[in-house]
Every structure is written in structure tokens, then in C-alpha cells.
Motif scaffolding. Structure first.
Motif, short mmCIF file in Angstrom:
data_model
loop_
_atom_site.label_atom_id
_atom_site.label_comp_id
_atom_site.label_asym_id
_atom_site.label_seq_id
_atom_site.Cartn_x
_atom_site.Cartn_y
_atom_site.Cartn_z
N LEU A 3 -21.63 -30.81 53.28
CA LEU A 3 -21.15 -30.89 54.66
C LEU A 3 -20.39 -29.60 54.97
O LEU A 3 -19.42 -29.25 54.27
CB LEU A 3 -20.23 -32.10 54.84
CG LEU A 3 -20.91 -33.47 54.66
CD1 LEU A 3 -19.88 -34.58 54.71
CD2 LEU A 3 -21.99 -33.69 55.71
N LEU A 4 -20.85 -28.90 56.00
CA LEU A 4 -20.27 -27.61 56.36
C LEU A 4 -19.50 -27.73 57.67
O LEU A 4 -19.88 -28.50 58.56
CB LEU A 4 -21.38 -26.56 56.52
CG LEU A 4 -22.45 -26.49 55.42
CD1 LEU A 4 -23.42 -25.37 55.70
CD2 LEU A 4 -21.81 -26.34 54.05
N LEU A 5 -18.44 -26.93 57.80
CA LEU A 5 -17.68 -26.86 59.06
C LEU A 5 -18.25 -25.74 59.90
O LEU A 5 -18.39 -24.60 59.45
CB LEU A 5 -16.20 -26.61 58.81
CG LEU A 5 -15.39 -27.73 58.14
CD1 LEU A 5 -13.91 -27.41 58.25
CD2 LEU A 5 -15.68 -29.07 58.77
N ALA A 6 -18.55 -26.05 61.15
CA ALA A 6 -19.20 -25.09 62.05
C ALA A 6 -18.22 -24.02 62.52
O ALA A 6 -17.01 -24.25 62.60
CB ALA A 6 -19.76 -25.82 63.27
N PRO A 7 -18.76 -22.84 62.84
CA PRO A 7 -17.94 -21.81 63.50
C PRO A 7 -17.87 -22.13 64.99
O PRO A 7 -18.90 -22.30 65.65
CB PRO A 7 -18.73 -20.53 63.25
CG PRO A 7 -20.15 -20.97 63.16
CD PRO A 7 -20.13 -22.36 62.57
N MET A 8 -16.67 -22.25 65.53
CA MET A 8 -16.52 -22.60 66.94
C MET A 8 -15.47 -21.70 67.57
O MET A 8 -14.26 -21.86 67.33
CB MET A 8 -16.16 -24.07 67.11
CG MET A 8 -17.20 -25.01 66.54
SD MET A 8 -16.93 -26.73 66.99
CE MET A 8 -17.33 -26.66 68.73
N GLU A 9 -15.92 -20.75 68.35
CA GLU A 9 -15.04 -19.78 69.00
C GLU A 9 -14.01 -20.48 69.87
O GLU A 9 -14.34 -21.33 70.70
CB GLU A 9 -15.88 -18.83 69.86
CG GLU A 9 -15.09 -17.78 70.61
CD GLU A 9 -14.52 -16.70 69.72
OE1 GLU A 9 -13.71 -15.91 70.21
OE2 GLU A 9 -14.89 -16.65 68.53
N GLY A 10 -12.74 -20.16 69.65
CA GLY A 10 -11.66 -20.71 70.45
C GLY A 10 -11.28 -22.14 70.10
O GLY A 10 -10.44 -22.74 70.77
N LEU A 11 -11.87 -22.69 69.04
CA LEU A 11 -11.54 -24.07 68.67
C LEU A 11 -11.35 -24.20 67.16
O LEU A 11 -10.25 -24.42 66.68
CB LEU A 11 -12.63 -25.02 69.15
CG LEU A 11 -12.46 -26.50 68.75
CD1 LEU A 11 -11.16 -27.06 69.33
CD2 LEU A 11 -13.66 -27.33 69.20
N LEU A 12 -12.44 -24.04 66.41
CA LEU A 12 -12.36 -24.26 64.97
C LEU A 12 -12.04 -22.94 64.28
O LEU A 12 -12.89 -22.32 63.64
CB LEU A 12 -13.67 -24.89 64.46
CG LEU A 12 -13.49 -25.98 63.40
CD1 LEU A 12 -14.79 -26.74 63.16
CD2 LEU A 12 -12.95 -25.44 62.10
N ASP A 13 -10.79 -22.52 64.41
CA ASP A 13 -10.32 -21.27 63.83
C ASP A 13 -9.66 -21.54 62.49
O ASP A 13 -9.76 -22.64 61.95
CB ASP A 13 -9.38 -20.56 64.79
CG ASP A 13 -8.10 -21.35 65.05
OD1 ASP A 13 -7.99 -22.51 64.56
OD2 ASP A 13 -7.20 -20.84 65.73
N PHE A 14 -8.97 -20.53 61.94
CA PHE A 14 -8.40 -20.69 60.60
C PHE A 14 -7.34 -21.78 60.55
O PHE A 14 -7.13 -22.40 59.50
CB PHE A 14 -7.82 -19.35 60.10
CG PHE A 14 -6.59 -18.90 60.83
CD1 PHE A 14 -5.33 -19.24 60.39
CD2 PHE A 14 -6.70 -18.11 61.98
CE1 PHE A 14 -4.20 -18.80 61.06
CE2 PHE A 14 -5.58 -17.67 62.65
CZ PHE A 14 -4.32 -18.02 62.20
#
Length: 347
Positions: A3-14
């Protein structure tokens, strides 16, 4: 299954990567895209978007993070990938799926899905520019305005040297409107020999299990669904282990509360003051889909802008029953964030 965490600009950051990987269940993260526009970026740009590079390319919970690049010029992409490789990322991911108009106008993201040959050139240039041990993967949509070239695009990524392809099962034209067309992914899987990961519109355990069945993919990438329900990955793993289609959350609200506190602490430490309140509201707003308590919490904070007032509210969360009516805490005189101090990879 991974299960991978998606890259989401402006939301799922560090910040959210740290929090969500502490909850558990995720095998790997991908950073928000690092936009390549023709110049060699300084290290501070890579580190600003992906501070986990300072921690061995892992979140503080120990989950690997792959750096994502977005651009259309093979030479510039290769040069920046080689430069980034010096900092020791877990791998390099290439973005061929961003639907943003400003990105597409400049030939990046999903716009490249109209030109499989250019995709192959970009992937090949990056693959040749980085050490052989470093994985190079790619993320795509089903197409730009239609799905006519989806298998050709996937084949171009494979021929260029991508070892894995994540497929967001919508076109650029579809945007983020449901549904996601998981039934199209088997055609891509049959067209390539590398691992394919399914992504798009996975909000619940039931949707995760159905996506695996329909797409034929063992691995999934979770985006807004795991932001709305931080325990989603754990719940998916539990359902698969037990052979059930449970609708229960992987974690309950009392387990979420300390993560909200940590999130606020990191936001206060690492983001600009003007961004802080908005980031907390953004996360609570999404969690309303899963937790009744988050609905109440969001209503409490949505009009607040004063950091000290929000700080008091966050500190009081563990002692409060959000199913009951309670008054907004009085603002404290200090603007300090929560205690004790929380370690941050961006420090």
C-alpha cells in the motif's frame, strides 16, 4: 500486497506523510512533484519538498519516500535526477498524470500522455542519469482527453526503463470526478511486463478490495481516502487477513486525536504562519467523511485564524467529548505551539 501513499500537491506533504506513516499500514510514500523547468535546482528545493532526504529518505516512522519529478525536457529531467540522486532518495518517480492546467500548458504532467515517444525519451534519460540501483518508476492517468493511447504510454514508460507504473484510473479530462475506471487497468497490465499499481477513488475497505479484484493489481496507491481515514491502510490489511469486507475504521477517533496534535505541532514548526490554520481545517474537512467527531471539530475551527486560540483547542482535544456540546476555549496569551516539542525532519 503493498500500500503506497500518493503524492498530492498541497495536501499530502511531509507533515501528513509523517502522521499517516506513524498510524501505520503504508509501505512507501511518494513526495509531491518537484517541478523541473529547464534549470538545475539547488538542493534546498529538493529538501524543502522532501525533507525526509535528511533522514535517509524515510519518514520518522521509518517508511521509505520516493522523490517525484515533473517535467518534459529529457536533458533537464536527467540533469536534475542525477543531482537529486546525490541526496540519497529511495527512488525517482516521474509524474505523467498531473491534470493542473498550469502544468499541462507547459508540457508537463498529463499533457505528455498525448506523446508516448516523448514519455519514452524522458524516462530513458532519467534512467540513464541515475545509479543503476536506484528505482525509476512512473505515474500516469488513462489518457489526456480520452484513453486511446493508454497502453502505448505505459509501454513507453516500460521501454524507457521504468520498473513500476502507477495508474490513476481516470483521464486528465475526468479530473477527480468519480468514478475511477479500474476496469481499464487490466489492459495496461497485459501490455507491459512491469508491476502495475492501481490508484483512484479508493475511500473505503470495500472499494480497495473491489479495486484489487477489478484491476487485477495486488498493490494499491491511496490518496484522499487515507487522508480522510488515517486508519484505512490498517483496515485494508485487516480485512485481507481475515477475509472480510469490514466497514469498521482501522482506528477510532481517540487514536486520531494525538495525530491531530502532532500534525498541528509540525505545521506550527515548519510552515509559514499564514498556512497553519488552513492546513488543519483542510485535514479536518476531509476527515468529516469518516469520523462524526471530525465534523464537530471542523465546525469548531473553521472560522478561527488566531494561532493561540487554535493551540488551546488542540491541547484540549484529549479531554473533550466531541459528541457533546462544548464552548470554544478561551485564547491563551502565548502563541507557542504544543508541548512537548516534536521532532521534525524539516528542522
Amino acid at each position: 500486497m503493498r500500500l503506497l501513499l500518493a503524492p498530492m500537491e498541497g495536501l499530502l506533504d511531509f507533515v501528513l506523510r509523517d502522521v499517516l506513516t506513524r498510524v501505520g499500514g503504508a509501505d512507501r510514500c511518494v513526495s509531491e512533484f518537484i517541478r523541473i523547468t529547464g534549470t538545475l535546482l539547488p538542493d534546498k528545493v529538493y529538501l524543502g519538498i522532501m525533507p525526509e532526504l535528511r533522514n535517509g529518505s524515510k519518514t520518522l516512522a521509518g517508511v521509505p519516500v520516493r522523490a517525484q519529478l515533473l517535467g518534459s525536457d529529457p536533458s533537464s529531467m536527467a540533469e536534475n535526477a542525477a543531482n537529486l540522486a546525490r541526496l540519497g532518495p529511495e527512488g525517482i518517480d516521474l509524474n505523467f498524470g498531473c491534470p493542473a492546467k498550469v502544468v499541462n500548458r507547459h508540457g508537463g504532467g498529463a499533457s505528455l500522455l498525448q506523446d508516448p515517444a516523448q514519455i519514452a525519451r524522458v524516462v530513458e534519460a532519467v534512467r540513464k542519469a541515475v545509479p543503476a540501483h536506484l528505482p525509476v518508476s512512473a505515474k500516469m492517468r488513462l489518457g489526456f482527453n480520452d484513453r486511446a493511447l493508454m497502453t502505448e504510454c505505459a509501454q513507453a514508460m516500460e521501454s524507457g526503463g521504468a520498473c513500476e507504473i502507477v495508474v490513476h484510473a481516470r483521464t486528465k479530462l475526468d479530473g477527480y470526478r468519480p468514478p475511477a475506471f479500474w476496469e481499464e487497468i487490466p489492459r495496461i497490465r497485459e501490455a507491459v511486463g512491469v508491476n502495475v499499481v492501481a490508484n483512484g477513488e479508493i475511500w473505503t475497505v470495500e472499494e480497495a478490495l473491489r479495486c484489487r479484484e477489478v484491476s487485477g493489481c495486488d498493490d494499491l496507491m491511496l490518496g484522499r481516502g487515507i487522508v480522510a481515514d488515517p486508519g484505512l491502510a490498517l483496515a485494508i490489511r485487516k480485512a485481507l487477513a481475515q477475509g472480510t469486507h469490514t466497514t469498521e475504521a482501522g482506528i477510532d477517533w481517540p487514536v486520531v486525536v494525538p495525530q491531530v496534535q502532532r500534525f498541528w505541532q509540525m505545521v506550527c514548526e515548519d510552515l509559514e504562519p499564514r498556512q497553519r490554520a488552513g492546513r488543519l481545517k483542510q485535514w479536518l474537512n476531509l476527515m468529516r467523511r469518516r469520523f462524526p467527531e471530525a465534523e464537530i471539530a471542523f465546525q469548531e475551527v473553521r472560522t478561527q485564524t488566531d494561532q493561540s486560540t487554535i493551540n488551546d483547542w488542540v491541547q484540549a482535544l484529549p479531554q473533550r467529548d466531541l459528541q457533546q456540546e462544548w464552548r470554544w476555549p478561551q485564547a491563551a496569551a502565548t502563541t507557542d505551539c504544543l508541548e512537548p516539542e516534536v521532532q521534525s525532519v524539516a528542522a
